[in-house]
Design a protein around this motif. Structure first.
Motif, PDB file in Angstrom:
ATOM      1  N   THR A  77       1.195  -0.967   0.018  1.00 36.19           N
ATOM      2  CA  THR A  77       0.250  -0.174  -0.185  1.00 36.19           C
ATOM      3  C   THR A  77       0.353   1.080   0.222  1.00 36.19           C
ATOM      4  N   THR A  81       1.104   4.316  -4.067  1.00 37.60           N
ATOM      5  CA  THR A  81       0.387   5.638  -4.155  1.00 37.60           C
ATOM      6  C   THR A  81       0.843   6.438  -5.423  1.00 37.60           C
ATOM      7  N   ASP A  85      -0.667  11.610  -5.113  1.00 36.80           N
ATOM      8  CA  ASP A  85      -1.283  11.806  -3.853  1.00 36.80           C
ATOM      9  C   ASP A  85      -1.436  12.445  -2.468  1.00 36.80           C
ATOM     10  N   HIS A  87      -1.187  11.371   0.202  1.00 33.93           N
ATOM     11  CA  HIS A  87      -1.402  10.100   1.345  1.00 33.93           C
ATOM     12  C   HIS A  87       0.521   9.420   0.711  1.00 33.93           C
ATOM     13  N   CYS A  88       0.693   9.748  -0.497  1.00 35.86           N
ATOM     14  CA  CYS A  88       2.462   9.375  -0.316  1.00 35.86           C
ATOM     15  C   CYS A  88       2.969   9.278   0.425  1.00 35.86           C
ATOM     16  N   ASN A 139       5.148  14.238  -1.350  1.00 32.12           N
ATOM     17  CA  ASN A 139       4.544  13.487  -2.461  1.00 32.12           C
ATOM     18  C   ASN A 139       5.026  14.093  -3.555  1.00 32.12           C
TER      19      ASN A 139
END
Length: 143
Positions: A77, A81, A85, A87-88, A139
């Motif tokens: 996970t 990403t 993203d 949340h990267c 990110n």
């Protein structure tokens, strides 16, 4: 902190590489392990936190479901990403990016952060590595 890449080339990499973990597919040059020919890497400290957080989440969820997430699913996970993203957690393995991260990451000790600050200052003076006074975040966006 140990680098978790088994295929790491040590001869031409700076000291800062010891603080990052390469995408596991980079050893075999898998397409998903790179961006523009550069390896995807993550801060080893952030990697450890991510794995621990996901493992705790898994333990919490075991009371609800019998499904299990192994370590490969957890780390998968992280690498899956997209670059933009929010949340990267991975970075593109450019010296500028890695040094700026070490300089600004509170998870590293002051000696590492100071050393990264010194290198970024020297390199900016010599314009060897830097064309910008801002550094890319995890990110990829400049801040």
């Amino acid at each position: 902190m140990a680098n978790r890449s088994s295929g790491k080339k040590c001869s031409n990499r700076g000291w800062w590489w010891d603080h990052f973990t390469e995408h596991p597919g980079y050893v075999n040059k898998e397409e998903t392990s790179m961006v523009s020919g550069k390896a995807k890497v993550t801060c080893t400290a952030i990697y450890g936190q991510h794995v621990a957080r996901e493992q705790q989440f898994k333990l919490d969820q075991e009371n609800i479901s019998t499904g299990q997430r192994d370590l490969s699913a957890i780390t998968g996970t992280l690498w899956a990403t997209g670059q933009n993203d929010t949340h990267c957690l991975w970075l593109i393995s450019r010296p500028t990016t890695l040094l700026c991260h070490l300089r600004d990451c509170d998870l590293h000790n002051p000696d590492v952060r100071s050393r990264a600050q010194l290198v970024t200052f020297i390199d900016r003076q010599n314009t060897v590595l830097y064309s910008s006074t801002r550094c890319p975040g995890p990110n990829g966006l400049l801040y």
